[in-house]
Design a protein around this motif. Structure first.
Motif, PDB file in Angstrom:
ATOM      1  N   THR A  29       0.812  -1.220   0.000  1.00 56.56           N
ATOM      2  CA  THR A  29       0.000   0.000   0.000  1.00 56.56           C
ATOM      3  C   THR A  29       0.841   1.264   0.000  1.00 56.56           C
ATOM      4  O   THR A  29       0.347   2.334  -0.372  1.00 56.56           O
ATOM      5  CB  THR A  29      -0.936   0.034   1.224  1.00 56.56           C
ATOM      6  N   ALA A  30       2.108   1.176   0.420  1.00 57.71           N
ATOM      7  CA  ALA A  30       2.959   2.371   0.470  1.00 57.71           C
ATOM      8  C   ALA A  30       4.424   1.956   0.486  1.00 57.71           C
ATOM      9  O   ALA A  30       4.785   0.859   0.933  1.00 57.71           O
ATOM     10  CB  ALA A  30       2.641   3.214   1.702  1.00 57.71           C
ATOM     11  N   ILE A  31       5.258   2.853  -0.021  1.00 59.16           N
ATOM     12  CA  ILE A  31       6.709   2.671   0.011  1.00 59.16           C
ATOM     13  C   ILE A  31       7.315   3.914   0.659  1.00 59.16           C
ATOM     14  O   ILE A  31       7.007   5.041   0.257  1.00 59.16           O
ATOM     15  CB  ILE A  31       7.294   2.488  -1.399  1.00 59.16           C
ATOM     16  N   ARG A  32       8.139   3.698   1.650  1.00 55.42           N
ATOM     17  CA  ARG A  32       8.819   4.830   2.293  1.00 55.42           C
ATOM     18  C   ARG A  32      10.257   4.907   1.819  1.00 55.42           C
ATOM     19  O   ARG A  32      11.006   3.929   1.891  1.00 55.42           O
ATOM     20  CB  ARG A  32       8.793   4.688   3.818  1.00 55.42           C
ATOM     21  N   PHE A  33      10.621   6.088   1.328  1.00 55.27           N
ATOM     22  CA  PHE A  33      12.003   6.332   0.901  1.00 55.27           C
ATOM     23  C   PHE A  33      12.674   7.230   1.933  1.00 55.27           C
ATOM     24  O   PHE A  33      12.101   8.236   2.355  1.00 55.27           O
ATOM     25  CB  PHE A  33      12.030   7.007  -0.470  1.00 55.27           C
ATOM     26  N   ALA A 112       6.685   9.141   2.266  1.00 54.29           N
ATOM     27  CA  ALA A 112       5.891   7.946   1.975  1.00 54.29           C
ATOM     28  C   ALA A 112       5.200   8.129   0.631  1.00 54.29           C
ATOM     29  O   ALA A 112       4.512   9.128   0.407  1.00 54.29           O
ATOM     30  CB  ALA A 112       4.866   7.711   3.074  1.00 54.29           C
ATOM     31  N   PHE A 113       5.385   7.151  -0.261  1.00 50.42           N
ATOM     32  CA  PHE A 113       4.741   7.151  -1.569  1.00 50.42           C
ATOM     33  C   PHE A 113       3.542   6.213  -1.484  1.00 50.42           C
ATOM     34  O   PHE A 113       3.711   4.994  -1.352  1.00 50.42           O
ATOM     35  CB  PHE A 113       5.723   6.699  -2.648  1.00 50.42           C
ATOM     36  N   LEU A 114       2.339   6.785  -1.558  1.00 50.04           N
ATOM     37  CA  LEU A 114       1.110   6.008  -1.383  1.00 50.04           C
ATOM     38  C   LEU A 114       0.603   5.498  -2.725  1.00 50.04           C
ATOM     39  O   LEU A 114       0.498   6.269  -3.697  1.00 50.04           O
ATOM     40  CB  LEU A 114       0.036   6.873  -0.726  1.00 50.04           C
ATOM     41  N   LEU A 115       0.305   4.204  -2.790  1.00 52.96           N
ATOM     42  CA  LEU A 115      -0.190   3.598  -4.026  1.00 52.96           C
ATOM     43  C   LEU A 115      -1.639   3.987  -4.281  1.00 52.96           C
ATOM     44  O   LEU A 115      -2.416   4.191  -3.353  1.00 52.96           O
ATOM     45  CB  LEU A 115      -0.096   2.075  -3.944  1.00 52.96           C
ATOM     46  N   LYS A 116      -1.990   4.086  -5.573  1.00 49.91           N
ATOM     47  CA  LYS A 116      -3.380   4.369  -5.921  1.00 49.91           C
ATOM     48  C   LYS A 116      -4.297   3.252  -5.452  1.00 49.91           C
ATOM     49  O   LYS A 116      -5.381   3.499  -4.937  1.00 49.91           O
ATOM     50  CB  LYS A 116      -3.511   4.558  -7.438  1.00 49.91           C
TER      51      LYS A 116
END
Length: 247
Positions: A29-33, A112-116
């Motif tokens: 659901t999300a990727i944190r960089f 945090a990059f949130l997925l559609k």
């Protein structure tokens, strides 16, 4: 994971990170960089050049080596309440600015990059995350990530955050206000003297003008050059940027 030291980077630098996902992750659901200084302890008192994630691409690679699934992001949430550049610029192909430690970095910075939409993850799958850098400072220093790491989440709260009606209404209102602000005519009032112009000042301000000698420093026998700007400016008794531009 550590990256190559920044001295070796060109202005247009792409870094692709590929890593297996933990077996405990069955959805994404999300990727944190997280971008870090090359020397975290030293950077606290002596900052390093930062980074700008101009563009981000991600793929989910199945364990059987099948066709990768592109990961589509809907939002980027940074660790700053009011960042200098909009973190969502990393998702905009027309912009080179996005999530950043701009222009210096003192401590680890995360977004945090949130997925559609949530993605199902099969056992043994890998994630491929590409960060693209297109920004540099002073025509010499590339703002490139030098050290950092990734983290993934299957928490459904990220999707709830994206679909929150109250938050969407606030963002819509903010976007409308920004659009209205951008339509306001604006102008920059040049000021080369030692005394600035203050709006609403009762009397015109005098500005110092300086005479420069033509030619190289220390040379003699050259004509004098007078800067091409007035020494007296009219009184400004209005505060509207539109009126300033018309004046």
């Amino acid at each position: 994971m550590n990256f190559t030291p920044w001295e070796r980077f060109a202005r247009n630098t792409d870094i692709t990170l590929r890593s297996p996902l933990p077996d405990s992750v069955d959805s994404l659901t999300a990727i944190r960089f997280t971008g870090m200084p090359l020397d975290p302890e030293k950077a606290i008192s002596d900052s390093e050049w930062g980074f700008v994630l101009s563009h981000v691409d991600a793929k989910l690679i199945p364990a059987d080596g099948g066709e990768p699934t592109p990961i589509e992001f809907a939002d980027v949430i940074s660790d700053e309440p009011d960042p200098f550049h909009d973190p969502n610029g990393s998702l905009n192909e027309k912009s080179n600015h996005g999530f950043a430690a701009y222009t210096r970095i003192h401590y680890p910075r995360s977004a945090a990059f949130l997925l559609k939409e949530p993605l199902d993850v099969s056992e043994g799958s890998q994630i491929e995350f590409t960060i693209k850098h297109r920004v540099y400072m002073l025509s010499a220093f590339s703002l490139v990530t030098r050290r950092g790491h990734l983290a993934v989440s299957s928490d459904p709260e990220f999707q709830a955050l994206l679909n929150d009606e109250s938050l969407q209404a606030q963002r819509k209102e903010l976007a409308e206000l920004k659009s209205r602000r951008n339509k306001i005519e604006s102008t920059t009032v040049p000021n080369f003297g030692r005394t600035g112009v203050a709006f609403g000042s009762p009397q015109p301000r005098l500005h110092s003008r300086f005479v420069f000698d033509e030619g190289q420093a220390g040379s003699t026998g050259h004509a004098s050059i007078l800067p091409a700007f007035v020494s007296r400016r009219p009184t400004a008794t209005f505060g509207s940027r539109t009126l300033v531009g018309q004046r």
